[in-house]
Enzyme design. Structure first.
Site, PDB file in Angstrom:
ATOM      1  N   ASN A 155      39.373   6.393 -31.719  1.00  0.00           N
ATOM      2  CA  ASN A 155      38.732   5.670 -32.824  1.00  0.00           C
ATOM      3  C   ASN A 155      37.896   4.486 -32.366  1.00  0.00           C
ATOM      4  O   ASN A 155      37.061   3.989 -33.116  1.00  0.00           O
ATOM      5  CB  ASN A 155      39.831   5.189 -33.789  1.00  0.00           C
ATOM      6  N   LYS A 165      27.604   8.976 -31.074  1.00  0.00           N
ATOM      7  CA  LYS A 165      28.436   9.661 -32.077  1.00  0.00           C
ATOM      8  C   LYS A 165      28.107  11.160 -32.134  1.00  0.00           C
ATOM      9  O   LYS A 165      28.993  11.984 -32.376  1.00  0.00           O
ATOM     10  CB  LYS A 165      28.264   8.997 -33.443  1.00  0.00           C
ATOM     11  N   ARG A 171      41.375  -4.270 -27.260  1.00  0.00           N
ATOM     12  CA  ARG A 171      40.953  -4.992 -26.052  1.00  0.00           C
ATOM     13  C   ARG A 171      41.914  -6.107 -25.679  1.00  0.00           C
ATOM     14  O   ARG A 171      42.219  -6.301 -24.523  1.00  0.00           O
ATOM     15  CB  ARG A 171      39.541  -5.547 -26.231  1.00  0.00           C
ATOM     16  N   SER A 183      30.700   9.784 -36.695  1.00  0.00           N
ATOM     17  CA  SER A 183      30.023   9.032 -37.760  1.00  0.00           C
ATOM     18  C   SER A 183      28.962   9.906 -38.414  1.00  0.00           C
ATOM     19  O   SER A 183      28.380  10.781 -37.769  1.00  0.00           O
ATOM     20  CB  SER A 183      29.348   7.800 -37.155  1.00  0.00           C
ATOM     21  N   VAL A 189      38.118   0.322 -23.435  1.00  0.00           N
ATOM     22  CA  VAL A 189      38.000   1.774 -23.221  1.00  0.00           C
ATOM     23  C   VAL A 189      36.872   2.126 -22.252  1.00  0.00           C
ATOM     24  O   VAL A 189      36.821   3.235 -21.735  1.00  0.00           O
ATOM     25  CB  VAL A 189      37.799   2.558 -24.543  1.00  0.00           C
ATOM     26  N   TYR A 240      23.856   4.235 -31.037  1.00  0.00           N
ATOM     27  CA  TYR A 240      25.096   4.613 -31.736  1.00  0.00           C
ATOM     28  C   TYR A 240      25.047   6.076 -32.201  1.00  0.00           C
ATOM     29  O   TYR A 240      26.020   6.814 -32.047  1.00  0.00           O
ATOM     30  CB  TYR A 240      25.258   3.663 -32.922  1.00  0.00           C
ATOM     31  N   SER A 241      23.897   6.489 -32.736  1.00  0.00           N
ATOM     32  CA  SER A 241      23.768   7.882 -33.199  1.00  0.00           C
ATOM     33  C   SER A 241      23.922   8.842 -32.024  1.00  0.00           C
ATOM     34  O   SER A 241      24.547   9.901 -32.149  1.00  0.00           O
ATOM     35  CB  SER A 241      22.413   8.104 -33.877  1.00  0.00           C
ATOM     36  N   ARG A 262      42.304  -2.737 -35.793  1.00  0.00           N
ATOM     37  CA  ARG A 262      41.600  -3.175 -37.003  1.00  0.00           C
ATOM     38  C   ARG A 262      41.003  -1.973 -37.725  1.00  0.00           C
ATOM     39  O   ARG A 262      40.911  -0.891 -37.165  1.00  0.00           O
ATOM     40  CB  ARG A 262      40.470  -4.165 -36.637  1.00  0.00           C
ATOM     41  N   ILE A 322      32.251   2.785 -44.589  1.00  0.00           N
ATOM     42  CA  ILE A 322      33.644   2.406 -44.850  1.00  0.00           C
ATOM     43  C   ILE A 322      33.748   0.887 -44.725  1.00  0.00           C
ATOM     44  O   ILE A 322      33.202   0.299 -43.776  1.00  0.00           O
ATOM     45  CB  ILE A 322      34.598   3.076 -43.822  1.00  0.00           C
TER      46      ILE A 322
HETATM   47  P1  NDP Z   1      36.274  -2.128 -36.426  1.00  0.00           P
HETATM   48  O1  NDP Z   1      35.213  -2.908 -35.756  1.00  0.00           O
HETATM   49  O2  NDP Z   1      36.904  -2.660 -37.665  1.00  0.00           O
HETATM   50  O3  NDP Z   1      37.445  -1.779 -35.377  1.00  0.00           O
HETATM   51  C1  NDP Z   1      37.098  -1.253 -34.136  1.00  0.00           C
HETATM   52  C2  NDP Z   1      38.352  -0.951 -33.351  1.00  0.00           C
HETATM   53  O4  NDP Z   1      37.957  -0.420 -32.071  1.00  0.00           O
HETATM   54  C3  NDP Z   1      39.181  -2.176 -33.078  1.00  0.00           C
HETATM   55  O5  NDP Z   1      40.534  -1.830 -33.055  1.00  0.00           O
HETATM   56  C4  NDP Z   1      38.691  -2.617 -31.705  1.00  0.00           C
HETATM   57  O6  NDP Z   1      39.651  -3.338 -30.963  1.00  0.00           O
HETATM   58  C5  NDP Z   1      38.445  -1.272 -31.048  1.00  0.00           C
HETATM   59  N1  NDP Z   1      37.472  -1.373 -29.983  1.00  0.00           N
HETATM   60  C6  NDP Z   1      36.147  -1.611 -30.110  1.00  0.00           C
HETATM   61  N2  NDP Z   1      35.565  -1.634 -28.916  1.00  0.00           N
HETATM   62  C7  NDP Z   1      36.544  -1.407 -28.002  1.00  0.00           C
HETATM   63  C8  NDP Z   1      36.569  -1.342 -26.599  1.00  0.00           C
HETATM   64  N3  NDP Z   1      35.450  -1.485 -25.851  1.00  0.00           N
HETATM   65  N4  NDP Z   1      37.741  -1.115 -25.982  1.00  0.00           N
HETATM   66  C9  NDP Z   1      38.870  -0.966 -26.701  1.00  0.00           C
HETATM   67  N5  NDP Z   1      38.912  -1.026 -28.039  1.00  0.00           N
HETATM   68  C10 NDP Z   1      37.757  -1.253 -28.684  1.00  0.00           C
HETATM   69  O7  NDP Z   1      35.605  -0.709 -36.686  1.00  0.00           O
HETATM   70  P2  NDP Z   1      35.844   0.391 -37.826  1.00  0.00           P
HETATM   71  O8  NDP Z   1      37.260   0.458 -38.195  1.00  0.00           O
HETATM   72  O9  NDP Z   1      34.813   0.207 -38.866  1.00  0.00           O
HETATM   73  O10 NDP Z   1      35.423   1.704 -37.028  1.00  0.00           O
HETATM   74  C11 NDP Z   1      36.364   2.560 -36.389  1.00  0.00           C
HETATM   75  C12 NDP Z   1      35.633   3.768 -35.868  1.00  0.00           C
HETATM   76  O11 NDP Z   1      35.000   4.433 -36.954  1.00  0.00           O
HETATM   77  C13 NDP Z   1      34.530   3.425 -34.872  1.00  0.00           C
HETATM   78  O12 NDP Z   1      34.466   4.412 -33.889  1.00  0.00           O
HETATM   79  C14 NDP Z   1      33.293   3.447 -35.721  1.00  0.00           C
HETATM   80  O13 NDP Z   1      32.155   3.719 -34.938  1.00  0.00           O
HETATM   81  C15 NDP Z   1      33.625   4.584 -36.663  1.00  0.00           C
HETATM   82  N6  NDP Z   1      32.893   4.549 -37.906  1.00  0.00           N
HETATM   83  C16 NDP Z   1      32.988   3.482 -38.768  1.00  0.00           C
HETATM   84  C17 NDP Z   1      32.281   3.495 -39.941  1.00  0.00           C
HETATM   85  C18 NDP Z   1      32.353   2.380 -40.929  1.00  0.00           C
HETATM   86  O14 NDP Z   1      31.610   2.425 -41.919  1.00  0.00           O
HETATM   87  N7  NDP Z   1      33.219   1.384 -40.765  1.00  0.00           N
HETATM   88  C19 NDP Z   1      31.400   4.604 -40.306  1.00  0.00           C
HETATM   89  C20 NDP Z   1      31.386   5.667 -39.334  1.00  0.00           C
HETATM   90  C21 NDP Z   1      32.105   5.640 -38.188  1.00  0.00           C
HETATM   91  P3  NDP Z   1      39.583  -4.958 -30.807  1.00  0.00           P
HETATM   92  O15 NDP Z   1      40.440  -5.509 -31.906  1.00  0.00           O
HETATM   93  O16 NDP Z   1      40.115  -5.204 -29.465  1.00  0.00           O
HETATM   94  O17 NDP Z   1      38.158  -5.363 -30.959  1.00  0.00           O
END
Ligand code: NDP
Length: 244
Positions: free
Chosen positions: A90, A159, A37, A142, A64, A155-156, A15, A188
């Site tokens: 990611n 990251k 997951r 982040s 993870v 979270y901070s 996602r 984002i």
């Molecule tokens: P989303 O919540 O849209 O997607 C998160 C993704 O990480 C999914 O594919 C999810 O898989 C996977 N995931 C989460 N937890 C786990 C876990 N325990 N084990 C395996 N997979 C996991 O997040 P974003 O796209 O917004 O964020 C992506 C990255 O960018 C993150 O690291 C986030 O912290 C960072 N980020 C995002 C920002 C934003 O504004 N959106 C800003 C700054 C950093 P599943 O489908 O299985 O849940």
């Protein structure tokens, strides 16, 4: 899979930013191995999107935070001591609360996914990249890890920890042709941020808008490509000017 085709692993690829990254690297010609997951409509849609690019796609499903399972599945995908050409860490989650009220689970779960997850999924691949003398590792950190964010001490910390890990690893592996960098997105538009009070955040962003996942994916693509071969140990901000 033919032997000359490069492979990109996107940890947390189902996602948001991970999905956009998987599709972008598929368009760049990489075979894609994405993790999440569990299988879902989102992962099925990703599989279709990558297939439309004409490159192979594999989905791995594990948390993870589960060290043994992560290693088992990565060894299954790449062989013992094997590694993809590109590994993007990611996966991330937030669970915000003021520190005074933060529960042990909120602290531990966020650290386990965002920081332990990096060790659990990237460490098993590093030896293979060193042996091959090539590889790109990119961690999605982040802006919160750069500046600290109230309500996000967990979270901070995670990251910021990723930024430290990337810089230290860059010092270890640069000589062996493995490039390591972090990207620090600001706000984002994804599932993670859909509940945030945008009206309070947008005035802080000089570009006066949230970013979209493709704007991060494009930077990942650049960091994987031929024009970034002297960028190493850096934190690339993608934040519309939120942090300068
Ligand atoms: P989303 O919540 O849209 O997607 C998160 C993704 O990480 C999914 O594919 C999810 O898989 C996977 N995931 C989460 N937890 C786990 C876990 N325990 N084990 C395996 N997979 C996991 O997040 P974003 O796209 O917004 O964020 C992506 C990255 O960018 C993150 O690291 C986030 O912290 C960072 N980020 C995002 C920002 C934003 O504004 N959106 C800003 C700054 C950093 P599943 O489908 O299985 O849940």
């Amino acid at each position: 899979m033919n032997t000359t085709q490069k492979t990109a692993l996107i940890i947390g690829g189902s996602r948001g930013i991970g999905r956009a990254t998987a599709l972008r690297l598929a368009r760049d010609g990489y075979a894609i191995i994405a993790t999440c997951r569990q299988e879902s409509a989102a992962s099925a849609e990703l599989a279709d999107g990558v297939a439309a690019c004409g490159v192979p796609f594999t989905l791995l499903t594990f948390d993870v935070g589960d060290r043994d399972e992560a290693r088992r599945q990565l060894e299954g995908a790449f062989g013992e001591g094997g590694a993809p050409d590109v590994a993007v860490f990611n996966a991330g989650q937030a669970d915000d609360n003021l520190f005074a009220f933060m529960t042990p689970a909120q602290w531990s779960d966020v650290l386990r996914t965002n920081l332990d997850g990096f060790y659990n999924t990237i460490q098993p691949l590093v030896f293979g990249m060193l042996a091959r003398k090539s590889g790109r590792i990119i961690a999605i950190s982040s802006a919160s890890g750069q500046t600290g964010q109230a309500g996000q001490v967990n979270y901070s910390a995670a990251k910021a920890g990723l930024i430290g890990a990337v810089k230290a690893l860059a010092r270890e592996v640069g000589r062996k042709g493995v490039l390591v960098n972090a990207i620090a997105p600001g706000l984002i538009e994804t599932d993670m941020t859909k509940e945030l009070p945008k009206e309070r955040i947008l005035p802080l962003i000089p570009l006066a808008r949230a970013g979209v996942a493709n704007e991060v994916a494009g930077v990942v693509s650049f960091l994987c490509g031929p024009d970034s071969t002297y960028i190493h140990g850096q934190v690339i901000a993608v934040n519309g000017g939120l942090v300068m």
